[in-house]
Design a protein around this motif. Sequence first.
Motif, PDB file in Angstrom:
ATOM      1  N   SER A  44      -9.137   9.366   3.027  1.00 41.57           N
ATOM      2  CA  SER A  44      -8.328   9.091   1.834  1.00 41.57           C
ATOM      3  C   SER A  44      -8.403   7.603   1.486  1.00 41.57           C
ATOM      4  CB  SER A  44      -6.874   9.474   2.097  1.00 41.57           C
ATOM      5  OG  SER A  44      -6.301   8.591   3.052  1.00 41.57           O
ATOM      6  N   ASP A  45      -8.020   7.289   0.272  1.00 38.67           N
ATOM      7  CA  ASP A  45      -8.007   5.894  -0.155  1.00 38.67           C
ATOM      8  C   ASP A  45      -7.058   5.061   0.708  1.00 38.67           C
ATOM      9  OD1 ASP A  45      -9.882   6.290  -2.161  1.00 38.67           O
ATOM     10  OD2 ASP A  45      -8.371   6.684  -3.702  1.00 38.67           O
ATOM     11  N   GLU A  46      -5.941   5.662   1.123  1.00 40.92           N
ATOM     12  CA  GLU A  46      -4.986   4.960   1.981  1.00 40.92           C
ATOM     13  C   GLU A  46      -5.599   4.635   3.340  1.00 40.92           C
ATOM     14  OE1 GLU A  46      -4.172   7.971   0.468  1.00 40.92           O
ATOM     15  OE2 GLU A  46      -3.085   7.038  -1.191  1.00 40.92           O
ATOM     16  N   ALA A  47      -6.322   5.603   3.908  1.00 43.25           N
ATOM     17  CA  ALA A  47      -6.968   5.381   5.198  1.00 43.25           C
ATOM     18  C   ALA A  47      -8.043   4.304   5.083  1.00 43.25           C
ATOM     19  CB  ALA A  47      -7.574   6.679   5.721  1.00 43.25           C
ATOM     20  N   LYS A  49      -8.066   1.862   2.963  1.00 42.48           N
ATOM     21  CA  LYS A  49      -7.358   0.583   2.815  1.00 42.48           C
ATOM     22  C   LYS A  49      -6.903   0.071   4.179  1.00 42.48           C
ATOM     23  CE  LYS A  49      -3.572  -1.616   0.354  1.00 42.48           C
ATOM     24  NZ  LYS A  49      -2.420  -1.426  -0.534  1.00 42.48           N
ATOM     25  N   ASP A  50      -6.433   0.981   5.035  1.00 43.45           N
ATOM     26  CA  ASP A  50      -5.983   0.604   6.379  1.00 43.45           C
ATOM     27  C   ASP A  50      -7.103  -0.031   7.202  1.00 43.45           C
ATOM     28  OD1 ASP A  50      -3.407   1.461   5.916  1.00 43.45           O
ATOM     29  OD2 ASP A  50      -3.651   3.368   6.992  1.00 43.45           O
ATOM     30  N   ILE A  51      -8.323   0.451   7.031  1.00 43.57           N
ATOM     31  CA  ILE A  51      -9.437  -0.097   7.818  1.00 43.57           C
ATOM     32  C   ILE A  51     -10.215  -1.164   7.067  1.00 43.57           C
ATOM     33  CG2 ILE A  51      -9.650   1.938   9.281  1.00 43.57           C
ATOM     34  CD1 ILE A  51     -12.062   2.809   7.626  1.00 43.57           C
ATOM     35  N   GLY A  52      -9.768  -1.482   5.842  1.00 46.99           N
ATOM     36  CA  GLY A  52     -10.369  -2.588   5.094  1.00 46.99           C
ATOM     37  C   GLY A  52     -11.688  -2.260   4.421  1.00 46.99           C
ATOM     38  N   SER A  54     -13.480  -0.428   0.965  1.00 47.60           N
ATOM     39  CA  SER A  54     -13.221   0.077  -0.383  1.00 47.60           C
ATOM     40  C   SER A  54     -13.982   1.383  -0.610  1.00 47.60           C
ATOM     41  CB  SER A  54     -13.652  -0.951  -1.425  1.00 47.60           C
ATOM     42  OG  SER A  54     -15.062  -1.043  -1.476  1.00 47.60           O
TER      43      SER A  54
END
Length: 73
Positions: A44-47, A49-52, A54
């Motif tokens: 997901s986009d959230e995941a 974002k968590d790992i940096g 895009s």
Amino acid sequence: MKGQREYASEEQLSGHGHIVSDLLHKFSRWYELHREREMLAGLSDEALKDIGISRADVEHETVRPFWDDPMHK
């Protein structure tokens, strides 16, 4: 003489065994890369974002051919 031919055959087989082993390792690595890229694309986009990473980075990675190994393993 017969024993010498058998010895030469064993020597040749051990050399081919190394080649086969290397090929199996390479195919296994390619499959691993394919699976990892599929899993990355499924995050997901959230995941991401968590790992940096895009979504553009993911798209860039997932279009790479399976044999394109960034770690050259």
